[in-house]
Design a protein around this motif. Sequence first.
Motif, short mmCIF file in Angstrom:
data_model
loop_
_atom_site.label_atom_id
_atom_site.label_comp_id
_atom_site.label_asym_id
_atom_site.label_seq_id
_atom_site.Cartn_x
_atom_site.Cartn_y
_atom_site.Cartn_z
N GLY A 1 -3.44 9.03 2.05
CA GLY A 1 -3.74 8.95 3.47
C GLY A 1 -2.80 7.98 4.17
O GLY A 1 -2.02 7.25 3.54
N VAL B 1 -7.60 18.57 5.24
CA VAL B 1 -7.00 17.30 5.68
C VAL B 1 -7.07 17.21 7.21
O VAL B 1 -6.72 18.16 7.91
CB VAL B 1 -5.53 17.20 5.22
CG1 VAL B 1 -4.86 15.97 5.85
CG2 VAL B 1 -5.46 17.13 3.70
N ARG B 2 -7.54 16.08 7.71
CA ARG B 2 -7.57 15.83 9.15
C ARG B 2 -6.35 14.99 9.53
O ARG B 2 -6.06 13.98 8.90
CB ARG B 2 -8.85 15.09 9.52
CG ARG B 2 -10.12 15.92 9.31
CD ARG B 2 -10.27 16.97 10.38
NE ARG B 2 -10.63 16.35 11.65
CZ ARG B 2 -10.28 16.84 12.84
NH1 ARG B 2 -9.55 17.93 12.91
NH2 ARG B 2 -10.66 16.22 13.94
N TRP C 1 -13.42 7.92 6.02
CA TRP C 1 -12.35 7.92 5.01
C TRP C 1 -12.18 6.53 4.39
O TRP C 1 -12.09 6.39 3.18
CB TRP C 1 -11.05 8.40 5.63
CG TRP C 1 -9.84 8.03 4.81
CD1 TRP C 1 -8.83 7.18 5.17
CD2 TRP C 1 -9.51 8.49 3.50
NE1 TRP C 1 -7.90 7.08 4.17
CE2 TRP C 1 -8.30 7.87 3.12
CE3 TRP C 1 -10.13 9.36 2.60
CZ2 TRP C 1 -7.68 8.09 1.90
CZ3 TRP C 1 -9.52 9.59 1.37
CH2 TRP C 1 -8.31 8.97 1.03
N TRP D 1 -5.02 11.34 -4.19
CA TRP D 1 -5.66 11.41 -2.89
C TRP D 1 -5.98 10.03 -2.32
O TRP D 1 -5.84 9.79 -1.11
CB TRP D 1 -6.95 12.24 -2.97
CG TRP D 1 -6.72 13.71 -3.10
CD1 TRP D 1 -6.91 14.48 -4.21
CD2 TRP D 1 -6.22 14.59 -2.09
NE1 TRP D 1 -6.58 15.79 -3.96
CE2 TRP D 1 -6.15 15.89 -2.66
CE3 TRP D 1 -5.84 14.42 -0.76
CZ2 TRP D 1 -5.71 16.99 -1.95
CZ3 TRP D 1 -5.40 15.52 -0.05
CH2 TRP D 1 -5.34 16.79 -0.64
#
Length: 208
Positions: A148, A194-195, A133, A144
Motif C-alpha cells: 500500500g 484495490v482502492r 487499512w 500485501w
Amino acid sequence: MPENQRPAAPHPQNAAGERILDARSLRGLAHPLRIRILKSLRHDGPATASQLGDRLGESSGATSYHLRQLATHGFVEDDPARGKGRERWWKAVHNGTSFADDLHTSSDPEVRGAANLFLHEIAGIHTQELSTWLATMHDWPEPWSTSGDLSDFTLNLTAAQLHELNEKLHAVVETYRAAAPESDAAPGAEAAQVRVHLHSFPRAHQAR
C-alpha cells in the motif's frame, strides 16, 4: 410505440463507464445512505435491500426506499438473474460517478449544497477506508502488507498543470482497470480488490 413506453434516454457517462452527474442527478444522489448503498453495490456486488441493511447497519425498509430513489435517477437497476421468487436483487449501473464541469461553478444554492454534501461524504468514506487499512494491514500476508501507499507531495503548479496532472493520473489508473478481470469474476489467488484514492487541491501558502 406509445409515448409513455419509449425507452428512457441513456444517462451520460464518460469513457471509463462513470455516470456524469448533472444538477438533477446530483440532488438525487446527495444523501448519505444513498451514497453508501451505491458504494456497496459497486464494491461488494449486487444485493437485496435486506442484505444491504445488514451490510450498512440500516433497516431493510430504509435501504429499500433509497434503492427505489436511486433507481428513479438511473444509478441502480434490477438484477433479475439473481432474483428468486419475490426476492428483488439490485446492482449498480455504472462503474463510478464524476461531476459535469458546470456543477463546480453553479450559483444555485441547492446544487452547491448537494455538491458539498456529496463531496464531504466521499471524503469521509475515503478516510474510513484508509483507517480500516491501517488497522488491518498487518493481517495481510506479504507482499500485501507492504504494497500500500500513503504519500503526499507539494508541487508548485498552475491550474492548467493541475488539471493535466489529474488527467494523466486517471489515464494510468484506467490502464490497470482495462487489464483487470471482470468485476463479477472470482478473484484470483494473487489478486485483490484495490482502492486507489487521488486527492489533489491547492492550498493557501502561509507566510513565515
